[in-house]
Enzyme design. Structure first.
Site, mmCIF file in Angstrom:
data_model
loop_
_atom_site.group_PDB
_atom_site.id
_atom_site.type_symbol
_atom_site.label_atom_id
_atom_site.label_comp_id
_atom_site.label_asym_id
_atom_site.label_seq_id
_atom_site.Cartn_x
_atom_site.Cartn_y
_atom_site.Cartn_z
ATOM 1 N N LYS A 219 0.941 -1.278 -0.191
ATOM 2 C CA LYS A 219 0.073 -0.032 0.098
ATOM 3 C C LYS A 219 0.971 1.160 0.103
ATOM 4 O O LYS A 219 1.666 1.551 0.929
ATOM 5 C CB LYS A 219 -1.016 -0.130 1.386
ATOM 6 C CG LYS A 219 -1.675 1.231 1.350
ATOM 7 C CD LYS A 219 -2.756 1.083 2.364
ATOM 8 C CE LYS A 219 -3.585 2.372 2.735
ATOM 9 N NZ LYS A 219 -4.594 2.488 3.706
ATOM 10 N N ARG A 229 -10.582 9.895 2.070
ATOM 11 C CA ARG A 229 -10.284 10.485 3.420
ATOM 12 C C ARG A 229 -11.597 11.432 3.633
ATOM 13 O O ARG A 229 -11.722 11.684 4.752
ATOM 14 C CB ARG A 229 -9.022 11.019 3.556
ATOM 15 C CG ARG A 229 -7.741 9.932 3.425
ATOM 16 C CD ARG A 229 -6.477 10.558 3.586
ATOM 17 N NE ARG A 229 -5.337 9.399 3.263
ATOM 18 C CZ ARG A 229 -4.319 9.793 3.014
ATOM 19 N NH1 ARG A 229 -3.792 11.046 2.819
ATOM 20 N NH2 ARG A 229 -3.248 8.751 2.857
ATOM 21 N N LYS A 273 -2.187 -1.379 -3.886
ATOM 22 C CA LYS A 273 -3.108 -0.157 -3.767
ATOM 23 C C LYS A 273 -2.252 1.012 -3.958
ATOM 24 O O LYS A 273 -1.191 1.010 -3.278
ATOM 25 C CB LYS A 273 -3.837 -0.243 -2.354
ATOM 26 C CG LYS A 273 -4.860 0.930 -2.095
ATOM 27 C CD LYS A 273 -5.189 0.549 -0.802
ATOM 28 C CE LYS A 273 -6.236 1.783 -0.512
ATOM 29 N NZ LYS A 273 -6.514 2.105 0.825
HETATM 30 C C1 PBG Z 1 -7.046 3.720 5.475
HETATM 31 C C2 PBG Z 1 -7.626 3.199 4.066
HETATM 32 C C3 PBG Z 1 -7.577 4.060 3.231
HETATM 33 C C4 PBG Z 1 -8.103 3.550 1.889
HETATM 34 C C5 PBG Z 1 -8.407 2.474 2.505
HETATM 35 N N1 PBG Z 1 -8.288 2.224 3.789
HETATM 36 C C6 PBG Z 1 -6.845 5.706 2.973
HETATM 37 C C7 PBG Z 1 -5.537 5.942 3.626
HETATM 38 O O1 PBG Z 1 -4.795 5.021 3.734
HETATM 39 O O2 PBG Z 1 -5.132 7.199 3.902
HETATM 40 C C8 PBG Z 1 -8.010 4.294 0.739
HETATM 41 C C9 PBG Z 1 -9.211 3.886 -0.100
HETATM 42 C C10 PBG Z 1 -9.517 4.929 -1.232
HETATM 43 O O3 PBG Z 1 -8.845 5.913 -1.549
HETATM 44 O O4 PBG Z 1 -10.571 4.402 -1.937
HETATM 45 N N2 PBG Z 1 -6.527 2.735 6.287
#
Ligand code: PBG
Length: 353
Positions: A219, A229, A273
């Protein structure tokens, strides 16, 4: 786009294309195999079907309400009763699983993110309701603290630092309550070191051997999470960035190290991701480990598609399907996408056309 068959990647990443260097025009004419719809269908290498899709849903408190998310046109935050209906719609279209994310009310956000392991929090209640009223769809729950902390970070913050091991202890509590509520797949998205092994041990110790783990293994610290967010209400508060735990977008080998660790710690499935900007990582992960590999087409990617379509740059459904096929080509076993329902509807229409 008719077939139901899922593509297997066994034929893809490791072996290169089967071509002979002597093949040449005019004997070889690749347009022959593109000359009509039936022959294009016959030689199609990758196919998208509803079973490739996972639909992320944002959950809010209340009754019978759907709240628009301005940064993600077409996506709504849903109360639990509406989420049950959404799950039923998804199941009817053949979508195998949904992924739940809470928009936690501001007053429940604390420095320690205690609400994350409240057994009656929004997500645990949503899991129970959906399991009861839509038992045939898989439920994936997110494990991380950011929807619950007042600073918006995925872990505990002390003197400007994210604490790894104390965070992992809380994540285990969070995961256990989600499993007790009936979650089928626990998906840690926090990027703390060692959390997969700790969560697996905690789940097994309570008899949840059959609850699977889908690890957000590679990620990246990405700006493409912006609309998400905003949707879960963690953007306004976020102090600093997430670069001490999420990966540097410049790195690729490091993704393989992350995936190797998570698989060794017991992850059943791994995720890359964001999605489209990281297709090379998906390809490397799938070809190196041959493990079930998923990608998250994240909120910013979806917002870009929608914004371009809304400006008339292209047709939304066509662009969505093309982007999802790219994930299949890269080796994905499935894709989390906010367009899951739209794509599944489109696929169904094509089949009946
Ligand atoms: C947080 C989380 C995020 C997403 C999924 N889980 C955001 C981040 O890490 O700040 C992002 C998903 C998206 O942007 O669609 N744990």
């Amino acid at each position: 786009m008719t077939a139901q068959k899922k593509n297997t990647v066994s034929k893809a990443p490791e072996q290169g294309p089967a071509y002979s260097s002597s093949a040449a025009y005019p004997q070889t004419r690749l347009r022959r195999l593109r000359s009509s719809a039936w022959i294009r269908d016959m030689v199609t290498e990758n196919r998208l079907c509803a079973s490739d899709l996972i639909w992320p849903l944002f959950i809010i408190e209340g009754d019978n309400t759907a709240q628009a998310i301005t940064t993600m046109p077409g996506v709504e935050r849903l109360t639990i009763d509406r989420a049950v209906k959404a799950a039923q719609d998804a199941a009817a279209l053949g979508i195998p699983a949904i992924a739940l994310f809470p928009a936690t009310p501001g007053e429940k956000k604390t420095p320690g993110g205690e609400e994350s392991y409240n057994p009656f929090n929004l997500i645990c209640r949503a899991v129970q309701a959906i399991k009861k009223q839509c038992p045939d769809i898989g439920i994936i729950t997110d494990v991380a603290l950011d929807p619950y902390t007042d600073h918006g970070h995925d872990g505990l913050l002390e003197d400007g630092k994210i604490l790894n091991d104390p965070t992992v202890e809380i994540l285990c509590k969070q995961a256990l309550n989600q499993a007790r509520a009936g979650a089928d797949i626990i998906a840690p998205s926090d990027m703390m070191d060692g959390r997969i092994g700790a969560i697996r041990t905690a789940l097994d110790a309570e008899g949840f051997q059959d609850v699977a783990i889908m690890s957000y293994a590679a990620k990246y610290a990405s700006c493409f999470y912006g609309p998400f967010r905003y949707a879960v209400g963690s953007s306004g508060a976020l102090k600093g960035d997430k670069k001490t735990y999420q990966m540097n977008p410049a790195n690729s080998d490091e993704a393989l190290r992350e995936v190797a660790l998570d698989l060794n710690e017991g992850a059943d499935m791994v995720m890359v991701k964001p999605g489209l900007p990281y297709l090379d990582i998906i390809w490397r992960v799938k070809s190196t480990f041959s493990a079930p590999t998923f990608a998250y087409q994240v909120s910013g990617e979806f917002a870009m598609l929608k914004a371009a379509a809304d400006k008339g740059a292209f047709d939304y459904n066509t662009a969505l399907i093309e982007s999802l096929l790219a994930f299949k080509r890269a080796g994905c076993d499935g894709i989390l996408t906010y367009g899951a329902l739209d794509a599944a509807r489109w696929l169904k229409q094509q089949k009946s056309a």
